[in-house]
Motif scaffolding. Structure first.
Motif, mmCIF file in Angstrom:
data_model
loop_
_atom_site.group_PDB
_atom_site.id
_atom_site.type_symbol
_atom_site.label_atom_id
_atom_site.label_comp_id
_atom_site.label_asym_id
_atom_site.label_seq_id
_atom_site.Cartn_x
_atom_site.Cartn_y
_atom_site.Cartn_z
ATOM 1 N N UNK A 79 4.270 4.816 -0.651
ATOM 2 C CA UNK A 79 3.349 5.523 0.018
ATOM 3 C C UNK A 79 1.969 4.672 0.520
ATOM 4 N N UNK A 80 1.724 3.469 0.074
ATOM 5 C CA UNK A 80 0.583 2.656 0.253
ATOM 6 C C UNK A 80 -0.668 3.267 -0.418
ATOM 7 N N UNK A 81 -0.364 3.756 -1.452
ATOM 8 C CA UNK A 81 -1.695 4.329 -2.140
ATOM 9 C C UNK A 81 -2.174 3.092 -3.045
ATOM 10 N N UNK A 82 -3.173 2.120 -2.305
ATOM 11 C CA UNK A 82 -3.293 1.112 -3.235
ATOM 12 C C UNK A 82 -4.367 1.493 -4.202
ATOM 13 N N UNK A 83 -5.156 2.413 -4.331
ATOM 14 C CA UNK A 83 -6.098 2.823 -5.310
ATOM 15 C C UNK A 83 -5.198 3.344 -6.490
ATOM 16 N N UNK A 92 -7.425 -2.031 2.327
ATOM 17 C CA UNK A 92 -6.312 -1.374 1.546
ATOM 18 C C UNK A 92 -5.342 -1.984 0.775
ATOM 19 N N UNK A 93 -5.508 -3.279 1.200
ATOM 20 C CA UNK A 93 -4.423 -4.263 0.472
ATOM 21 C C UNK A 93 -4.841 -4.431 -0.821
ATOM 22 N N UNK A 94 -6.318 -4.523 -1.124
ATOM 23 C CA UNK A 94 -6.836 -4.581 -2.349
ATOM 24 C C UNK A 94 -8.333 -4.150 -2.257
ATOM 25 N N UNK A 95 -8.117 -2.733 -2.741
ATOM 26 C CA UNK A 95 -9.352 -2.074 -2.657
ATOM 27 C C UNK A 95 -10.421 -2.736 -3.675
#
Length: 278
Positions: free
Chosen positions: A238-242, A54-57
């Protein structure tokens, strides 16, 4: 050596060996983008464990889960339009102020000695350090965002305008003096046209800085319509990586587009008479 001299022109004359100039210029950027995407995939799929991906999708996930979602894309484009308006407004104000201040400093050494230290201090102070003060004085809306853009973008315009005018050929100055041209005539007919390459180069630099300032203003001044910087901050929280990476890509594309527009403008205004317009 003789065989090589004969073979080389023959090889060049074969139509299949020729590459269109546009395609030749596009090869390096395409290869660079391909290498960047390969590195992105390598970090996401090889170096990162699945539970930390999730850090780099990977790029295709950003495309399918964010950019191809109509609601998300519409929200991002609407926010980008807000940021673009602020950036353009800030750039116009910075251009008018920067050119005017540079011209004034070039006309009198006293003005240059008084004003230029403030321009240097303005450039030396990190803008993030004065953001709270800007919010306190001007509120937390569009005006504050525009002021941030101006503060970031105005210095290169001042410096390059002054440099361009001061770099005018001395022989041309003497020619205008012999013609008894007044200061305004000399400025309009000689100094500003001669300084145009420097001014256009400074505007190209300031355009990118103005976009950066608009995004910074979005992040710190959240009142009013959200800009792309506001969305970046929300996605990060919100940690919405994408969505975060998609918004970053859109902001980067906008910055590249602004830079390209001013590159074309520089070539059109300067033309072929100066190296910067080639």
């Amino acid at each position: 050596m003789v065989g090589l001299a004969i073979a080389t022109p023959a090889t060049r004359s074969v139509p299949g060996w020729r590459i269109h100039p546009v395609l030749r210029k596009a090869i390096a950027p395409v290869v660079s983008i391909g290498l960047a995407l390969a590195a992105w995939y390598a970090v996401s799929l090889v170096l990162l464990a699945p539970d930390r991906r999730f850090l780099l999708p990977p790029p295709h996930t950003v495309l399918t889960e964010s950019l191809m979602d109509p609601a998300t894309l519409e929200m991002m484009l609407r926010a980008l339009a807000v940021t673009a308006r602020v950036a353009v407004t800030g750039l116009i104000v910075a251009a008018l102020l920067g050119v005017a201040i540079g011209v004034l400093m070039s006309q009198a050494k006293v003005i240059e000695r008084v004003v230029y230290p403030y321009a240097v201090v303005l450039q030396a102070i990190p803008v993030l350090a004065v953001v709270p003060l800007i919010g306190l004085w001007f509120g937390y809306g569009t005006t504050a965002r525009t002021i941030v853009c101006v503060l970031i973008a105005v210095h290169p315009i001042i410096a390059m305008t002054l440099f361009g005018i001061q770099s005018v050929d001395g022989n041309l100055r003497e020619l205008f003096t012999l013609g008894r041209a007044n200061r305004l005539r000399r400025l309009v007919s000689l100094e500003l046209p001669a300084a145009l390459p420097s001014i256009m180069a400074s505007l190209r630099t300031a355009a990118g800085l103005s976009v950066t300032g608009a995004i910074i203003g979005d992040i710190f001044f959240a009142k009013g319509q959200p800009g792309i910087g506001t969305l970046l901050d929300n996605f990060r929280a919100r940690l919405q990586s994408e969505d975060l990476l998609a918004a970053l890509l859109l902001a980067a594309l906008f910055g590249v587009a602004v830079f390209a527009i001013f590159t074309v403008a520089q070539r059109l205004t300067v033309g072929r008479w100066h190296a910067s317009g080639r």
